[in-house]
Design an enzyme around this catalytic site. Sequence first.
Site, PDB file in Angstrom:
ATOM      1  N   GLY A  57      51.857  41.280  36.280  1.00  0.00           N
ATOM      2  CA  GLY A  57      51.411  41.736  37.589  1.00  0.00           C
ATOM      3  C   GLY A  57      52.510  41.949  38.601  1.00  0.00           C
ATOM      4  O   GLY A  57      53.566  42.527  38.295  1.00  0.00           O
TER       5      GLY A  57
ATOM      6  N   TYR B  91      40.906  30.660  48.171  1.00  0.00           N
ATOM      7  CA  TYR B  91      41.994  31.636  48.129  1.00  0.00           C
ATOM      8  C   TYR B  91      42.362  32.080  49.541  1.00  0.00           C
ATOM      9  O   TYR B  91      43.539  32.117  49.913  1.00  0.00           O
ATOM     10  CB  TYR B  91      41.564  32.829  47.284  1.00  0.00           C
ATOM     11  CG  TYR B  91      42.588  33.919  47.123  1.00  0.00           C
ATOM     12  CD1 TYR B  91      43.530  33.854  46.111  1.00  0.00           C
ATOM     13  CD2 TYR B  91      42.595  35.027  47.965  1.00  0.00           C
ATOM     14  CE1 TYR B  91      44.474  34.859  45.950  1.00  0.00           C
ATOM     15  CE2 TYR B  91      43.531  36.036  47.816  1.00  0.00           C
ATOM     16  CZ  TYR B  91      44.469  35.946  46.804  1.00  0.00           C
ATOM     17  OH  TYR B  91      45.404  36.946  46.646  1.00  0.00           O
TER      18      TYR B  91
END
Length: 253
Positions: free
Chosen positions: A17, A153
């Site tokens: 990523g 998150y």
Amino acid sequence: MSRLTGKIAIVTGAGSGLGKAIGERFAAEGARVLLTDIDLGSAKRAADAIRANATALQQDVADEQRWDEIVQATIDAFGTPHILVNNAGLVIPATIEDCSLEQFRKQNAVMLEGVFLGCRAAVKAMKANNQPSSIINLSSMAALQGYAPFVAYSAAKGGVRSMTKSVALHCKEQDYPIRCNSLHPAGIDTPMVRQESVGAGGAATPETGMIPLGGLGHPKDVAALCVYLASDESRFMTAGEYPVDNGALYKPA
């Protein structure tokens, strides 16, 4: 290209990523890079793809002692680091009603405590180096907007946003040649975003061309900005927060 020639960088979460793309771009710009990931195999594959000037180590960024070892390993392999990219992360979808304390703590341990430990270790090393240095913390649009399905998150990334400014101002007040900025990507086409629990679908994002509103960005879109913030070109930029979001922050409701 040589915008980072002579620079030494640590990139966390670099096995795939964003971290992988950032490590590749740093190396292409002349930096020597230490790539870390909790999955050593993926970090090694990323380093092998870069070939020269890259090495890989296993790292759990929430492990305090491991940070000292990573910095020392960087010094032993290349020299004192000039760049740190705190990128390692994970996402466990859960709202305020169904997020367990264990899930909350796990995500904050990696994405908030891990960034704290990284910044602390980097400042200690970089101030001794007395060379222009840059810390880049990967936050998120979740820190600027808040995402209901990702409460832990969002909390972690919001903490990263504020901590970045604290680190930056401390370094200025101490007259350390260290800048610290945060990046705030929206959805980027990475394995984490593509996982079933997050729900991103559709065709893979092309590396070039315009992206429609609501589309996913490409990892290289973030890596390009990281190169600028890592280089001495951005010497007058610290304590900043930079959306990489294709206008998502200001899109009509």
